[in-house]
Design an enzyme around this catalytic site. Structure first.
Site, short mmCIF file in Angstrom:
data_model
loop_
_atom_site.label_atom_id
_atom_site.label_comp_id
_atom_site.label_asym_id
_atom_site.label_seq_id
_atom_site.Cartn_x
_atom_site.Cartn_y
_atom_site.Cartn_z
N ASN A 132 0.82 -1.22 0.00
CA ASN A 132 0.00 0.00 0.00
C ASN A 132 0.85 1.27 0.00
O ASN A 132 0.58 2.21 -0.76
CB ASN A 132 -0.95 0.01 1.20
CG ASN A 132 -1.92 -1.16 1.15
OD1 ASN A 132 -1.96 -1.90 0.17
ND2 ASN A 132 -2.69 -1.35 2.22
N THR A 177 -15.95 36.62 -33.26
CA THR A 177 -16.75 36.26 -32.08
C THR A 177 -18.00 35.59 -32.65
O THR A 177 -18.44 35.96 -33.75
CB THR A 177 -17.15 37.50 -31.23
OG1 THR A 177 -17.98 38.33 -32.03
CG2 THR A 177 -15.95 38.28 -30.72
N HIS A 178 -18.51 34.62 -31.95
CA HIS A 178 -19.66 33.84 -32.46
C HIS A 178 -19.38 33.25 -33.84
O HIS A 178 -20.31 33.04 -34.62
CB HIS A 178 -20.94 34.69 -32.52
CG HIS A 178 -21.24 35.42 -31.25
ND1 HIS A 178 -22.01 34.89 -30.24
CD2 HIS A 178 -20.84 36.63 -30.81
CE1 HIS A 178 -22.09 35.76 -29.25
NE2 HIS A 178 -21.38 36.83 -29.57
N SER A 299 -7.98 10.78 -48.48
CA SER A 299 -9.22 10.02 -48.49
C SER A 299 -9.04 8.80 -49.39
O SER A 299 -8.40 8.88 -50.43
CB SER A 299 -10.34 10.91 -49.03
OG SER A 299 -11.38 10.12 -49.56
N LYS A 305 -8.72 15.07 -51.57
CA LYS A 305 -8.84 15.43 -50.16
C LYS A 305 -7.51 15.45 -49.41
O LYS A 305 -6.65 14.61 -49.64
CB LYS A 305 -9.77 14.45 -49.44
CG LYS A 305 -11.24 14.58 -49.75
CD LYS A 305 -11.87 15.90 -49.30
CE LYS A 305 -12.00 16.06 -47.82
NZ LYS A 305 -12.94 15.12 -47.23
N ASN A 307 -6.98 15.76 -45.37
CA ASN A 307 -7.76 15.90 -44.14
C ASN A 307 -6.87 16.20 -42.93
O ASN A 307 -5.81 15.59 -42.79
CB ASN A 307 -8.56 14.63 -43.87
CG ASN A 307 -9.56 14.34 -44.98
OD1 ASN A 307 -10.12 15.27 -45.57
ND2 ASN A 307 -9.76 13.07 -45.29
N GLU A 312 -7.92 16.68 -35.55
CA GLU A 312 -9.20 16.05 -35.19
C GLU A 312 -8.98 15.02 -34.08
O GLU A 312 -9.79 14.89 -33.16
CB GLU A 312 -9.82 15.38 -36.41
CG GLU A 312 -10.29 16.38 -37.45
CD GLU A 312 -10.69 15.73 -38.77
OE1 GLU A 312 -10.89 14.51 -38.82
OE2 GLU A 312 -10.77 16.46 -39.76
N TYR A 339 -6.47 1.88 2.07
CA TYR A 339 -6.32 1.27 0.74
C TYR A 339 -7.48 0.34 0.40
O TYR A 339 -7.91 -0.48 1.22
CB TYR A 339 -4.99 0.48 0.65
CG TYR A 339 -4.82 -0.10 -0.74
CD1 TYR A 339 -4.31 0.69 -1.76
CD2 TYR A 339 -5.22 -1.39 -1.04
CE1 TYR A 339 -4.20 0.21 -3.06
CE2 TYR A 339 -5.11 -1.89 -2.33
CZ TYR A 339 -4.60 -1.08 -3.33
OH TYR A 339 -4.49 -1.57 -4.60
#
Ligand code: ARG
Length: 491
Positions: A132, A177-178, A299, A305, A307, A312, A339
């Site tokens: 422990n 912004t937004h 792709s 493509k 990517n 991501e 423990y």
């Protein structure tokens, strides 16, 4: 035979099934029945915690010194134990360590092997110690050194952001912004916003270092050490800044793991926001930058493509980190004192997050360093309508109250829309029909450069303010030293 949830056939033996592997167990004395193989697998953490083989040996060597000082080992026994531990270490580093089915975890595996190598005297090492306090110590030692490496990777990313800020400090782009075009800003200002976030993350890392840098060894299973060992000397031997002063708390405490997971989750959430911007800005719709081939994928169907998978994945990992943090907090919140085996889950979360974070920081440093910034596309995103606020500021500088000026600037926007002209094509008379404060010098407002330059106060996007930010960040990066603030051991 039975079938488990994954459809795999497993053999469930009865409690007196006579499992051979029980012979090697460190706690077998009071047991008559054998462990079921499925329980053996379920209970084992070795696949996860063998990563701490070095820290486990390091802790054991220090502990052997502590019990030697307390008179529990002769010099000869202590030397034998330490030489044996060095051999076990050597087996791990050379890849020749052979795992035994009864090796529940790294602590069990190392002690079992030590006894095989040096005989019964190996059994003295554990005097007054428990797994422990041992596991808590190993995990702290591992994390402490990992935090040092993490700080370096994090500083590298800040340096990469600073370098790109330096070479894009003249590039102007739309700030949002937004997600709507708002005001012109320097591309460098946007990059630096993330460097500041990472600086905050380094502060959190330091806090985590402080909570990690305390020694639980010498607290035994829960009640403390009965052999009057010198815990301060033991902690100092392991380079810890302080000892933990309550044994029940010391063996149960995993706040340092939670601190780490929180640090990593906040960091990853900042990196996820950077990734989101990078992904958007690399699209044809923005075109501000393009990720290098090294950090993109293609792709399988659409040949054109490219990517941004790297960023991501970072965004995706942020979700996983939140899950790891939340899951681990759930483990902690209902535990009875001291423990409990639930705590073994700490390593699942810790190692998964730690190694993912390492890759993630490396990938993003590469992404930032190699991305191509498209100055023209950044510039093309600027439209005169983004100078509407500047019209109000112009009137304010002529003495008008901001609220009134905001209304007047709104009228200019309306007029320009009606006449289907950009602001800069409005005549002075047209402007003066809205306010007599407009004079010939209004032409200076129709410049994106001067718009950006007016933000010269600290924190703004004007060149001088951006240069100050970079100076501050550079000196932070150069002077950062992990643990420098930790209170002195003697205190
Ligand atoms: N493998 C265990 C863990 O990671 C080590 C401590 C086990 N202690 C015990 N009393 N069973 O938490």
């Amino acid at each position: 035979m039975t079938t488990n949830s994954t459809g795999e056939q497993t053999s469930i033996s009865t409690a007196c099934g006579g499992n051979q592997s029980d012979e090697g167990k460190l706690w077998g004395g009071r047991f008559t029945g054998a462990t079921d193989p499925i329980m053996e697998r379920f209970n084992s953490s070795l696949q996860r915690d063998k990563i701490m083989f070095k820290e486990d040996i390091q802790g054991s060597i220090a502990y052997s010194r502590a019990i030697e000082r307390a008179g529990l080992l002769t010099a000869e026994e202590a030397t034998k134990i330490r030489v044996g531990l060095e051999s076990v270490l050597q087996e791990w580093t050379s890849g020749s360590f052979v795992v035994h089915p009864s090796d529940e975890d790294i602590h069990t595996a190392n002690e079992r092997r030590l006894k095989e190598l040096i005989g019964e005297v190996g059994g003295k090492l554990h005097t007054g110690r428990s797994r422990n306090d041992q596991v808590a110590t190993d995990t702290r030692l591992w994390l402490r050194s990992h935090l040092g490496a993490t700080a370096t990777w994090l500083l590298d990313l800040i340096k990469a952001l600073l370098a790109r800020a330096e070479d894009t400090k003249h590039v102007l782009c739309a700030g949002y912004t937004h997600l709507q075009r708002a005001q012109p800003v320097r591309f460098a200002h946007w990059l630096l916003s993330f460097a500041w976030w990472l600086r905050g993350d380094l502060r959190r890392l330091e806090q985590c270092y402080t909570s990690t840098d305390q020694c639980p060894l010498g607290c035994g299973a829960l009640a403390g050490n009965p052999f009057n060992i010198d815990r301060k000397a033991l902690a100092a031997d392991l380079g810890f800044s302080s000892v933990m002063h309550n044994s029940m708390m010391a063996v149960a405490d995993r706040d340092f793991v939670a601190d780490y997971l929180y640090f990593a989750t906040m960091l990853c959430s900042h990196l996820s926001r950077l990734s989101e911007d990078l992904s958007l800005y690399s699209s044809a719709e923005f075109g501000y930058e393009q990720l290098a081939d090294a950090y993109s994928t293609g792709s399988s169907l659409m040949p054109q493509k490219k990517n941004p998978d790297s960023v991501e994945l970072v965004r995706g990992k942020a979700a996983t980190f939140i899950g790891r943090l939340t899951g681990f907090l759930c483990v902690l919140k209902g535990l009875p004192s001291t423990y409990n085996k639930d705590l073994q889950e700490d390593k699942e979360a810790l190692f998964d997050v730690a190694f993912t974070l390492t890759d993630l920081l490396g990938v993003l440093t590469g992404v930032v360093t190699t991305m191509r910034v498209n100055t023209e596309a950044c510039r093309a995103a600027l439209s005169e309508s983004m100078l509407a606020t500047d019209i109000a500021y112009y009137l304010v500088r002529k003495g008008m109250a901001f609220r009134t000026a905001h209304g007047k600037a709104g009228e200019v926007v309306k007029l320009a829309e009606e006449l289907q002209k950009p602001f800069s094509s409005l005549s002075l008379d047209e402007l003066r029909s809205i306010s007599p404060l407009f004079t010939a010098d209004v032409s200076s407002v129709w410049s994106f450069e001067s718009s950006v330059e007016q933000y010269s106060s600290d924190g703004g996007t004007g060149m001088a303010a951006v240069a100050r930010q970079m100076e501050l960040l550079h000196s932070f990066v150069e002077s950062f030293k992990l643990g420098a603030h930790v209170e002195n051991f003697a205190s």
